[in-house]
Write a protein that holds these residues in place. Sequence first.
Motif, mmCIF file in Angstrom:
data_model
loop_
_atom_site.group_PDB
_atom_site.id
_atom_site.type_symbol
_atom_site.label_atom_id
_atom_site.label_comp_id
_atom_site.label_asym_id
_atom_site.label_seq_id
_atom_site.Cartn_x
_atom_site.Cartn_y
_atom_site.Cartn_z
ATOM 1 N N GLU A 1 7.725 18.209 -12.121
ATOM 2 C CA GLU A 1 7.320 18.656 -10.790
ATOM 3 C C GLU A 1 5.896 18.237 -10.449
ATOM 4 O OE1 GLU A 1 9.256 22.394 -9.020
ATOM 5 O OE2 GLU A 1 8.773 22.951 -11.096
ATOM 6 N N ASP A 2 5.026 18.223 -11.449
ATOM 7 C CA ASP A 2 3.622 17.913 -11.170
ATOM 8 C C ASP A 2 3.064 16.809 -12.059
ATOM 9 O OD1 ASP A 2 3.782 19.294 -13.479
ATOM 10 O OD2 ASP A 2 2.331 20.842 -12.961
ATOM 11 N N ALA A 3 3.913 16.146 -12.847
ATOM 12 C CA ALA A 3 3.440 15.079 -13.732
ATOM 13 C C ALA A 3 4.538 14.038 -13.866
ATOM 14 C CB ALA A 3 3.066 15.645 -15.094
ATOM 15 N N ASN A 4 4.324 12.838 -13.294
ATOM 16 C CA ASN A 4 5.393 11.846 -13.230
ATOM 17 C C ASN A 4 5.058 10.541 -13.931
ATOM 18 O OD1 ASN A 4 6.903 13.588 -11.645
ATOM 19 N ND2 ASN A 4 5.975 12.841 -9.760
ATOM 20 N N GLY A 5 4.002 10.526 -14.747
ATOM 21 C CA GLY A 5 3.585 9.272 -15.340
ATOM 22 C C GLY A 5 3.715 9.239 -16.844
ATOM 23 N N VAL A 6 3.364 8.062 -17.406
ATOM 24 C CA VAL A 6 3.402 7.865 -18.849
ATOM 25 C C VAL A 6 2.274 6.917 -19.239
ATOM 26 C CG1 VAL A 6 5.046 5.956 -18.667
ATOM 27 C CG2 VAL A 6 4.888 7.235 -20.799
ATOM 28 N N THR A 7 1.621 7.214 -20.351
ATOM 29 C CA THR A 7 0.551 6.353 -20.877
ATOM 30 C C THR A 7 1.095 5.568 -22.063
ATOM 31 O OG1 THR A 7 -1.156 7.920 -20.203
ATOM 32 C CG2 THR A 7 -1.758 6.313 -21.881
ATOM 33 N N ILE A 8 0.879 4.215 -22.019
ATOM 34 C CA ILE A 8 1.449 3.321 -23.022
ATOM 35 C C ILE A 8 0.319 2.645 -23.790
ATOM 36 C CG2 ILE A 8 2.963 1.327 -23.393
ATOM 37 C CD1 ILE A 8 4.205 1.990 -20.621
ATOM 38 N N ARG A 9 0.441 2.663 -25.099
ATOM 39 C CA ARG A 9 -0.537 1.991 -25.960
ATOM 40 C C ARG A 9 0.206 1.040 -26.895
ATOM 41 N NH1 ARG A 9 -5.540 4.546 -25.661
ATOM 42 N NH2 ARG A 9 -5.478 6.645 -24.720
#
Length: 424
Positions: free
Chosen positions: A385-393
């Motif tokens: 609902e309030d977080a739609n991203g992803v961090t990629i390393r």
Amino acid sequence: MVKRIAEFPIFMRLLRAISVVLVFLLGVNAGAQEIKVKSFSMQMMEVMTEPMQRRDNNGNICALVKVIIPSAQAAFEGNLIGKCDFKTSEYWCYLSPGSKHLKIKYPGCEPLMVNFEELMGSGVRSKQIYELYLQVPQTGAFSEAVTITGNITCEPIKGSKANNFWNFDKFASSVKLYHNYHYGKYARMIEGKDMDKAVLDKKLRYSIPNVHVGDSLTVISENQIYTPKTIHITADMLGGDNFNIQVLKRREPRRGCLIDGWNERPLGGVKVKAGPSHSFSETLCETDSAGYFSIPDCPVDEDFEIHFDLPRNYNTSHREYINRTAPKSHFIFRASRYVNWVFIKKGDFDIADISAVCDSPEDTPRIEVDRNNDKQIRITYPVSEDANGVTIRCKGHNPVHVSSKYGKAIKLKKGDENAPITNY
């Protein structure tokens, strides 16, 4: 001396008045008879199956006290959960675990306070069945004997044979009508096959003589789908068409647990609706903090659908179909989440070198080789609902943060995995 003689008649009148009051009070006390506990026992060999269970407001399974009494005119007070159901010759009373008292009221008798601590040294226990046998005084007939007539009908069974003549004929052959006097003595039994049958109207016609106000009639079907139905003869019922009895189908709660289909976490506070296919009534219940819910009074012979009022990041049209023949009474439902994904073009690194973290700490993304193109890596992550991203390393490459890049391919730049994050 003269004065004392003059006062003597006044004293006699006062004594006479006191005597009248005492006689009245004694008469009232004599009219109120006592209910007595004939026996009380814990049914160690009888198992409380899941359909028999009720839970209190704290989620604990109740104790079941079967109060055996000849008539269904009793009333109960105490830590009761739900209605006390009368089943032919006994009440089923559900009490919160630890309850120590049950008050029983019966017409013409003084209220009886049952103290379980005195009977067995403690309050009632969770998931335990008890049997309380009461002795009710015989009060005599309440009215002159009359003959009553009425119809017996049944709630239709769903399925391929619903509402047809075969179904009614089978019901009629399985029915028995019991007449019990108000003081508990068994009077007579009439079988359905001996009643007049109106096939087109699907009714059984009965006639019973020598019925008194206070008596009861109980209809029992051998078909386990139906529950026994009892009516009690009252004075205002006489002289009218008030003796028609409809036998209803047995109803049981359907219980389930709703979890997030992505991370397996329970979903609490979700409104639940249920009904026939594509026909939902008002909200029936709500999931608790552990995701559990219970839908009351579901006919045992009907299929139905469950609809969950889910948050917008879930598939809001989520429905679950429950077949009446399903062996389980407890179901686990997985709510499907909307997902995003991003593609990483392969380079001089392996899939094991890639790590990803969702913006939502409760979720974990899935990393796999794209099934449609083995030259790229697919990272799937759920929508919150309030977080739609992803961090990629990736080892030897600059980190990136992807926000709602549905279906886009990204080529990682060589560099330091601890460098500032590039946003896409």
